[in-house]
Design an enzyme around this catalytic site. Structure first.
Site, short mmCIF file in Angstrom:
data_model
loop_
_atom_site.label_atom_id
_atom_site.label_comp_id
_atom_site.label_asym_id
_atom_site.label_seq_id
_atom_site.Cartn_x
_atom_site.Cartn_y
_atom_site.Cartn_z
CG ASP A 13 -1.56 1.27 1.53
OD1 ASP A 13 -2.23 1.76 0.63
OD2 ASP A 13 -1.41 1.81 2.65
CG ASP A 15 -1.65 7.70 0.21
OD1 ASP A 15 -0.79 8.58 0.16
OD2 ASP A 15 -2.38 7.38 -0.75
C1 XBP Z 1 -5.19 6.32 0.41
C2 XBP Z 1 -6.41 6.97 -0.03
C3 XBP Z 1 -6.31 8.01 -1.04
C4 XBP Z 1 -5.58 9.26 -0.64
C5 XBP Z 1 -5.88 10.34 -1.63
O1 XBP Z 1 -5.26 4.97 0.05
O2 XBP Z 1 -7.48 6.67 0.42
O3 XBP Z 1 -7.62 8.40 -1.38
O4 XBP Z 1 -6.01 9.70 0.64
O5 XBP Z 1 -5.53 10.00 -2.92
P1 XBP Z 1 -4.05 3.91 0.22
P2 XBP Z 1 -6.42 10.42 -4.19
O6 XBP Z 1 -3.62 3.95 1.67
O7 XBP Z 1 -4.69 2.62 -0.17
O8 XBP Z 1 -2.94 4.29 -0.70
O9 XBP Z 1 -6.98 11.79 -3.90
O10 XBP Z 1 -5.44 10.42 -5.34
O11 XBP Z 1 -7.52 9.40 -4.31
MG MG Z 2 -2.92 3.21 3.44
#
Ligand code: XBP
Ligand code: MG
Length: 257
Positions: A13, A15
């Site tokens: 993953d 973020d």
């Molecule tokens: C993280 C998310 C994303 C980011 C924003 O998901 O939920 O929506 O917060 O990115 P993960 P976008 O931890 O699975 O990477 O605005 O580009 O959607």
């Molecule tokens: Mg995440």
């Protein structure tokens, strides 16, 4: 042991897992996009924590509208406006990362290099927009990832397993040959639903999440000079996560199934 049972790939993953990007990255970029469009929306750190219940930036804006500004959704062009706001948000986010960047979580650079050198295949399964991943990762690390599943690659975002299913398909591997790395309950639900044994490393907004089903929960991957904190799981005497430990955990998860 047949080859399907040996550890062959790591799927990350982004973020919260590779870097803690939400409060001081995505949130700031959303607010910059709102201000630029002359809107009064402003997401403070506490509200943003609530909005993180929904993954995906466009989906998160829609969720915000449903609870805080339902009139917005009454507009005939609401979908287009959300799309435009999201494009602006991505532009701001990439600029913010280029300006100073957000550091990778402890142990990430070390483990990616070590895993690649050991012949493990690397991939990404994220909800965020592809440009955001490229802006976050230094180019020499980015090129280690063989497959990147991101954003709208699939229609259903986490907690649906679709992005992990897509990456597994691209890799041509069964989930039993891989490990997933996640930081949130939604992410963990997605990886487990795809059948992937999952290691959780916490992030700022996910400290109180339910991580049932993960084979271990750690503060971070740790470094030789800075051991990780172990919330749950057996580190087998190690102070940080390395490839040898990942292989041990993988053998254990396979023999438990
Ligand atoms: C993280 C998310 C994303 C980011 C924003 O998901 O939920 O929506 O917060 O990115 P993960 P976008 O931890 O699975 O990477 O605005 O580009 O959607
Ligand atoms: Mg995440």
């Amino acid at each position: 042991m047949n080859t399907q049972m040996t550890l062959q790939a790591l799927i990350f993953d982004v973020d919260g897992t590779l870097a803690d990007t939400e409060r001081d990255g995505h949130r700031i970029a959303f607010n910059a996009a709102f201000a630029e469009a002359g809107m009064s929306w402003n997401w403070d750190a506490a509200l943003y924590g609530e909005l993180l219940a929904v993954t995906g930036g466009k989906e998160r804006m829609r969720f915000y509208c449903e609870h805080h500004d339902p009139d917005f959704l009454e507009q005939a062009d609401a979908d287009e406006r959300i799309k435009a706001l999201h494009a602006a948000k991505t532009r701001h986010y990439v600029k913010l990362l280029e300006a100073g960047g957000i550091p990778l979580q402890p142990g990430v650079t070390r483990l990616l290099r070590e895993a690649h050198a050991a012949g493990l295949r690397l991939a990404i399964a994220t909800t965020t927009t592809p440009e955001n991943v490229t802006a976050l990762m230094p180019p020499d690390l980015m090129k280690l990832f063989e497959k990147v599943g991101a954003g709208d690659t699939v229609a259903k975002k986490k907690p649906a397993p679709d992005i992990y299913d897509w990456v597994l398909d691209e890799l041509g591997l069964p989930p039993s040959a891989c490990l997933a790395f996640e930081d949130s309950a939604n992410g963990l639900k997605a990886s487990l639903a795809a059948g992937l044994p999952t290691l959780v490393t916490e992030s700022e907004y996910t400290l109180d999440h339910d991580f049932s089903g993960a084979f271990a929960v750690l503060s971070d991957l740790g470094e030789p000079s800075k051991p990780c904190q172990v919330r749950r799981g057996d580190m087998h005497g190690k102070a940080f996560v390395d490839v040898e430990l990942l292989k041990t955990w993988h053998r254990e998860t396979i023999s438990n199934t």
